[in-house]
Design an enzyme around this catalytic site. Structure first.
Site, PDB file in Angstrom:
ATOM      1  N   HIS A  17       0.842  -1.204   0.000  1.00 55.91           N
ATOM      2  CA  HIS A  17       0.000   0.000   0.000  1.00 55.91           C
ATOM      3  C   HIS A  17       0.876   1.253   0.000  1.00 55.91           C
ATOM      4  CE1 HIS A  17      -3.130  -2.714   2.094  1.00 55.91           C
ATOM      5  NE2 HIS A  17      -3.619  -2.438   0.895  1.00 55.91           N
ATOM      6  N   LYS A  41     -15.602  -8.085   4.470  1.00 54.59           N
ATOM      7  CA  LYS A  41     -14.248  -8.452   4.895  1.00 54.59           C
ATOM      8  C   LYS A  41     -14.242  -9.184   6.224  1.00 54.59           C
ATOM      9  CE  LYS A  41     -11.322  -6.989   1.860  1.00 54.59           C
ATOM     10  NZ  LYS A  41      -9.909  -6.868   1.599  1.00 54.59           N
ATOM     11  N   ARG A  91      -2.119  -6.075  -8.720  1.00 57.59           N
ATOM     12  CA  ARG A  91      -1.003  -6.990  -8.437  1.00 57.59           C
ATOM     13  C   ARG A  91      -0.875  -8.079  -9.494  1.00 57.59           C
ATOM     14  NH1 ARG A  91      -2.916  -8.421  -2.580  1.00 57.59           N
ATOM     15  NH2 ARG A  91      -4.837  -8.232  -3.789  1.00 57.59           N
ATOM     16  N   SER A 126      -3.153  -8.183   2.741  1.00 52.49           N
ATOM     17  CA  SER A 126      -3.425  -7.869   4.152  1.00 52.49           C
ATOM     18  C   SER A 126      -3.918  -9.092   4.903  1.00 52.49           C
ATOM     19  CB  SER A 126      -4.457  -6.750   4.248  1.00 52.49           C
ATOM     20  OG  SER A 126      -3.928  -5.574   3.726  1.00 52.49           O
TER      21      SER A 126
HETATM   22  N1  COA Z   1       0.001  -4.137  -1.912  1.00 43.83           N
HETATM   23  C1  COA Z   1      -0.446  -4.972  -0.966  1.00 43.83           C
HETATM   24  N2  COA Z   1      -1.736  -5.391  -0.883  1.00 43.83           N
HETATM   25  C2  COA Z   1      -2.576  -4.908  -1.804  1.00 43.83           C
HETATM   26  C3  COA Z   1      -2.170  -4.048  -2.805  1.00 43.83           C
HETATM   27  C4  COA Z   1      -0.823  -3.653  -2.833  1.00 43.83           C
HETATM   28  N3  COA Z   1      -0.338  -2.816  -3.766  1.00 43.83           N
HETATM   29  N4  COA Z   1      -3.221  -3.759  -3.565  1.00 43.83           N
HETATM   30  C5  COA Z   1      -4.243  -4.409  -3.056  1.00 43.83           C
HETATM   31  N5  COA Z   1      -3.853  -5.116  -1.991  1.00 43.83           N
HETATM   32  C6  COA Z   1      -4.656  -6.068  -1.229  1.00 43.83           C
HETATM   33  C7  COA Z   1      -5.055  -5.698   0.145  1.00 43.83           C
HETATM   34  O1  COA Z   1      -4.008  -6.056   1.019  1.00 43.83           O
HETATM   35  C8  COA Z   1      -6.270  -6.578   0.314  1.00 43.83           C
HETATM   36  O2  COA Z   1      -5.856  -7.873   0.681  1.00 43.83           O
HETATM   37  P1  COA Z   1      -6.848  -8.912   1.411  1.00 43.83           P
HETATM   38  O3  COA Z   1      -8.005  -9.144   0.495  1.00 43.83           O
HETATM   39  O4  COA Z   1      -5.991 -10.090   1.599  1.00 43.83           O
HETATM   40  O5  COA Z   1      -7.254  -8.279   2.711  1.00 43.83           O
HETATM   41  C9  COA Z   1      -6.849  -6.652  -1.087  1.00 43.83           C
HETATM   42  O6  COA Z   1      -5.853  -6.246  -1.933  1.00 43.83           O
HETATM   43  C10 COA Z   1      -7.984  -5.750  -1.396  1.00 43.83           C
HETATM   44  O7  COA Z   1      -8.070  -4.791  -0.427  1.00 43.83           O
HETATM   45  P2  COA Z   1      -8.337  -3.262  -0.631  1.00 43.83           P
HETATM   46  O8  COA Z   1      -7.376  -2.649  -1.586  1.00 43.83           O
HETATM   47  O9  COA Z   1      -8.390  -2.693   0.728  1.00 43.83           O
HETATM   48  O10 COA Z   1      -9.680  -3.225  -1.400  1.00 43.83           O
HETATM   49  P3  COA Z   1     -11.062  -3.842  -1.028  1.00 43.83           P
HETATM   50  O11 COA Z   1     -11.378  -4.841  -2.049  1.00 43.83           O
HETATM   51  O12 COA Z   1     -11.109  -4.227   0.412  1.00 43.83           O
HETATM   52  O13 COA Z   1     -11.970  -2.594  -1.282  1.00 43.83           O
HETATM   53  C11 COA Z   1     -12.809  -0.420  -0.940  1.00 43.83           C
HETATM   54  C12 COA Z   1     -11.967  -1.568  -0.410  1.00 43.83           C
HETATM   55  C13 COA Z   1     -12.980   0.494   0.247  1.00 43.83           C
HETATM   56  C14 COA Z   1     -12.084   0.298  -2.045  1.00 43.83           C
HETATM   57  C15 COA Z   1     -14.124  -0.938  -1.528  1.00 43.83           C
HETATM   58  O14 COA Z   1     -14.659  -1.917  -0.673  1.00 43.83           O
HETATM   59  C16 COA Z   1     -15.108   0.187  -1.635  1.00 43.83           C
HETATM   60  O15 COA Z   1     -15.020   1.017  -2.505  1.00 43.83           O
HETATM   61  N6  COA Z   1     -16.101   0.182  -0.711  1.00 43.83           N
HETATM   62  C17 COA Z   1     -17.139   1.167  -0.625  1.00 43.83           C
HETATM   63  C18 COA Z   1     -18.450   0.624  -1.233  1.00 43.83           C
HETATM   64  C19 COA Z   1     -18.373   0.795  -2.713  1.00 43.83           C
HETATM   65  O16 COA Z   1     -18.342   1.879  -3.229  1.00 43.83           O
HETATM   66  N7  COA Z   1     -18.344  -0.338  -3.387  1.00 43.83           N
HETATM   67  C20 COA Z   1     -18.094  -0.394  -4.805  1.00 43.83           C
HETATM   68  C21 COA Z   1     -19.328  -0.631  -5.556  1.00 43.83           C
HETATM   69  S1  COA Z   1     -18.930  -0.645  -7.272  1.00 43.83           S
END
Ligand code: COA
Length: 156
Positions: A17, A41, A91, A126
Protein backbone atom coordinates in the site's frame (compact mmCIF):
# COMPACT_ATOMS: atom_id res chain seq x y z
CA UNK A 1 -3.75 16.19 -11.61
CA UNK A 2 -5.43 18.21 -8.86
CA UNK A 3 -6.61 15.48 -6.48
CA UNK A 4 -7.28 11.75 -6.32
CA UNK A 5 -8.43 9.19 -3.79
CA UNK A 6 -6.69 5.91 -2.96
CA UNK A 7 -9.36 3.87 -1.16
CA UNK A 8 -8.87 0.64 0.69
CA UNK A 9 -9.61 -1.36 3.79
CA UNK A 10 -5.96 -1.23 4.95
CA UNK A 11 -6.48 -4.06 7.41
CA UNK A 12 -3.54 -3.64 7.98
CA UNK A 13 -1.59 -1.29 5.69
CA UNK A 14 1.37 -3.05 4.07
CA UNK A 15 4.53 -1.96 2.28
CA UNK A 16 2.55 -2.67 -0.91
CA UNK A 17 0.00 0.00 0.00
CA UNK A 18 2.78 2.42 0.97
CA UNK A 19 4.50 1.86 -2.39
CA UNK A 20 1.30 2.89 -4.19
CA UNK A 21 0.69 5.87 -1.87
CA UNK A 22 4.23 7.17 -2.45
CA UNK A 23 4.01 6.79 -6.21
CA UNK A 24 0.47 8.21 -6.48
CA UNK A 25 1.37 11.20 -4.27
CA UNK A 26 3.88 12.25 -6.94
CA UNK A 27 1.15 12.38 -9.58
CA UNK A 28 -1.36 14.62 -7.81
CA UNK A 29 -1.51 17.84 -5.79
CA UNK A 30 -3.52 16.19 -3.00
CA UNK A 31 -3.91 12.45 -2.47
CA UNK A 32 -6.70 11.31 -0.16
CA UNK A 33 -6.00 7.91 1.36
CA UNK A 34 -9.53 6.85 2.27
CA UNK A 35 -10.19 4.02 4.71
CA UNK A 36 -13.48 2.32 3.96
CA UNK A 37 -15.40 -0.30 5.83
CA UNK A 38 -16.06 -3.39 3.78
CA UNK A 39 -18.78 -5.51 5.46
CA UNK A 40 -17.74 -8.57 3.42
CA UNK A 41 -14.25 -8.45 4.90
CA UNK A 42 -12.89 -10.46 7.82
CA UNK A 43 -14.34 -10.04 11.28
CA UNK A 44 -10.69 -9.92 12.30
CA UNK A 45 -10.59 -6.21 11.67
CA UNK A 46 -8.47 -3.57 13.40
CA UNK A 47 -10.60 -0.58 14.44
CA UNK A 48 -11.05 2.24 11.98
CA UNK A 49 -9.22 4.52 14.45
CA UNK A 50 -6.22 2.18 14.50
CA UNK A 51 -6.07 1.95 10.70
CA UNK A 52 -6.26 5.76 10.40
CA UNK A 53 -3.50 6.12 13.02
CA UNK A 54 -1.26 3.64 11.17
CA UNK A 55 -1.77 5.36 7.82
CA UNK A 56 -1.14 8.82 9.28
CA UNK A 57 2.09 7.59 10.84
CA UNK A 58 3.48 6.02 7.67
CA UNK A 59 2.52 8.99 5.47
CA UNK A 60 3.68 11.70 7.89
CA UNK A 61 6.61 12.48 5.55
CA UNK A 62 4.25 13.05 2.60
CA UNK A 63 2.77 16.54 3.03
CA UNK A 64 0.24 16.24 0.19
CA UNK A 65 -1.35 13.05 1.58
CA UNK A 66 -4.54 13.35 3.65
CA UNK A 67 -5.76 10.27 5.51
CA UNK A 68 -9.54 10.13 5.91
CA UNK A 69 -12.29 7.57 6.46
CA UNK A 70 -15.51 7.12 4.54
CA UNK A 71 -18.73 5.19 4.81
CA UNK A 72 -21.05 4.11 2.04
CA UNK A 73 -20.12 4.28 -1.61
CA UNK A 74 -16.68 5.39 -2.75
CA UNK A 75 -18.33 7.12 -5.71
CA UNK A 76 -20.42 9.26 -3.32
CA UNK A 77 -17.41 10.13 -1.16
CA UNK A 78 -15.54 11.26 -4.28
CA UNK A 79 -18.48 13.26 -5.69
CA UNK A 80 -19.12 15.07 -2.38
CA UNK A 81 -15.44 16.03 -2.13
CA UNK A 82 -15.04 17.00 -5.78
CA UNK A 83 -12.58 14.17 -6.48
CA UNK A 84 -12.68 12.89 -10.06
CA UNK A 85 -10.12 10.07 -9.96
CA UNK A 86 -9.67 6.96 -7.83
CA UNK A 87 -6.33 5.16 -7.71
CA UNK A 88 -6.30 1.37 -7.44
CA UNK A 89 -3.36 -0.96 -7.35
CA UNK A 90 -3.08 -4.03 -9.57
CA UNK A 91 -1.00 -6.99 -8.44
CA UNK A 92 -1.87 -9.38 -11.25
CA UNK A 93 -4.24 -10.37 -14.04
CA UNK A 94 -7.01 -11.77 -11.81
CA UNK A 95 -7.15 -8.55 -9.86
CA UNK A 96 -7.35 -6.50 -13.03
CA UNK A 97 -10.61 -8.23 -13.96
CA UNK A 98 -12.19 -7.65 -10.55
CA UNK A 99 -10.98 -4.07 -10.36
CA UNK A 100 -12.19 -3.30 -13.86
CA UNK A 101 -15.73 -4.32 -12.88
CA UNK A 102 -15.61 -2.05 -9.84
CA UNK A 103 -14.12 0.79 -11.88
CA UNK A 104 -16.88 0.52 -14.49
CA UNK A 105 -19.57 0.61 -11.82
CA UNK A 106 -18.03 3.65 -10.16
CA UNK A 107 -17.80 5.37 -13.55
CA UNK A 108 -21.41 4.54 -14.36
CA UNK A 109 -22.68 5.80 -11.00
CA UNK A 110 -21.05 9.23 -10.76
CA UNK A 111 -18.43 9.51 -13.52
CA UNK A 112 -15.57 8.66 -11.13
CA UNK A 113 -12.59 7.53 -13.21
CA UNK A 114 -10.10 4.92 -11.96
CA UNK A 115 -6.37 4.97 -12.56
CA UNK A 116 -4.61 1.61 -12.13
CA UNK A 117 -1.05 1.53 -10.81
CA UNK A 118 0.76 -1.81 -11.14
CA UNK A 119 2.36 -2.95 -7.89
CA UNK A 120 6.18 -2.91 -7.97
CA UNK A 121 6.46 -5.44 -5.14
CA UNK A 122 6.10 -9.19 -4.83
CA UNK A 123 2.57 -10.33 -3.94
CA UNK A 124 1.53 -9.10 -0.48
CA UNK A 125 -1.98 -9.27 0.93
CA UNK A 126 -3.43 -7.87 4.15
CA UNK A 127 -5.27 -11.09 5.00
CA UNK A 128 -2.05 -13.11 4.69
CA UNK A 129 -0.25 -10.58 6.89
CA UNK A 130 -3.07 -10.91 9.45
CA UNK A 131 -2.72 -14.67 9.36
CA UNK A 132 1.01 -14.43 10.06
CA UNK A 133 0.41 -11.80 12.80
CA UNK A 134 -2.28 -13.87 14.54
CA UNK A 135 0.27 -16.68 14.76
CA UNK A 136 2.93 -14.24 15.98
CA UNK A 137 5.03 -14.88 12.90
CA UNK A 138 7.55 -12.50 11.30
CA UNK A 139 5.72 -9.67 9.51
CA UNK A 140 8.73 -7.34 9.16
CA UNK A 141 9.10 -8.03 5.46
CA UNK A 142 5.48 -7.07 4.70
CA UNK A 143 4.54 -4.00 6.74
CA UNK A 144 6.24 -0.64 7.38
CA UNK A 145 8.79 -1.09 10.17
CA UNK A 146 7.16 1.53 12.43
CA UNK A 147 3.93 -0.52 12.54
CA UNK A 148 5.35 -3.98 13.25
CA UNK A 149 4.86 -4.05 17.04
CA UNK A 150 1.44 -2.45 16.97
CA UNK A 151 0.14 -4.75 14.23
CA UNK A 152 1.28 -7.81 16.16
CA UNK A 153 -0.60 -6.49 19.21
CA UNK A 154 -3.71 -5.52 17.24
CA UNK A 155 -4.23 -8.95 15.70
CA UNK A 156 -3.03 -11.12 18.54
N1 COA B 1 0.00 -4.14 -1.91
C1 COA B 1 -0.45 -4.97 -0.97
N2 COA B 1 -1.74 -5.39 -0.88
C2 COA B 1 -2.58 -4.91 -1.80
C3 COA B 1 -2.17 -4.05 -2.81
C4 COA B 1 -0.82 -3.65 -2.83
N3 COA B 1 -0.34 -2.82 -3.77
N4 COA B 1 -3.22 -3.76 -3.56
C5 COA B 1 -4.24 -4.41 -3.06
N5 COA B 1 -3.85 -5.12 -1.99
C6 COA B 1 -4.66 -6.07 -1.23
C7 COA B 1 -5.06 -5.70 0.14
O1 COA B 1 -4.01 -6.06 1.02
C8 COA B 1 -6.27 -6.58 0.31
O2 COA B 1 -5.86 -7.87 0.68
P1 COA B 1 -6.85 -8.91 1.41
O3 COA B 1 -8.01 -9.14 0.49
O4 COA B 1 -5.99 -10.09 1.60
O5 COA B 1 -7.25 -8.28 2.71
C9 COA B 1 -6.85 -6.65 -1.09
O6 COA B 1 -5.85 -6.25 -1.93
C10 COA B 1 -7.98 -5.75 -1.40
O7 COA B 1 -8.07 -4.79 -0.43
P2 COA B 1 -8.34 -3.26 -0.63
O8 COA B 1 -7.38 -2.65 -1.59
O9 COA B 1 -8.39 -2.69 0.73
O10 COA B 1 -9.68 -3.22 -1.40
P3 COA B 1 -11.06 -3.84 -1.03
O11 COA B 1 -11.38 -4.84 -2.05
O12 COA B 1 -11.11 -4.23 0.41
O13 COA B 1 -11.97 -2.59 -1.28
C11 COA B 1 -12.81 -0.42 -0.94
C12 COA B 1 -11.97 -1.57 -0.41
C13 COA B 1 -12.98 0.49 0.25
C14 COA B 1 -12.08 0.30 -2.04
C15 COA B 1 -14.12 -0.94 -1.53
O14 COA B 1 -14.66 -1.92 -0.67
C16 COA B 1 -15.11 0.19 -1.64
O15 COA B 1 -15.02 1.02 -2.50
N6 COA B 1 -16.10 0.18 -0.71
C17 COA B 1 -17.14 1.17 -0.62
C18 COA B 1 -18.45 0.62 -1.23
C19 COA B 1 -18.37 0.79 -2.71
O16 COA B 1 -18.34 1.88 -3.23
N7 COA B 1 -18.34 -0.34 -3.39
C20 COA B 1 -18.09 -0.39 -4.81
C21 COA B 1 -19.33 -0.63 -5.56
S1 COA B 1 -18.93 -0.65 -7.27
Amino acid sequence: MEQAVFPGTFNPPTIGHLDIIERASKLVKTLYVAVGNNPKKSKQEATIEKRLEWLKLITSNLPNVQVVSFEGLLADFARINGIKVAIRSIRGALELEQETMQAKMNKAMTGLETLFIPSDLPYISSSLVREVAVNKGPIEAFVPYSLVKDILIAYS
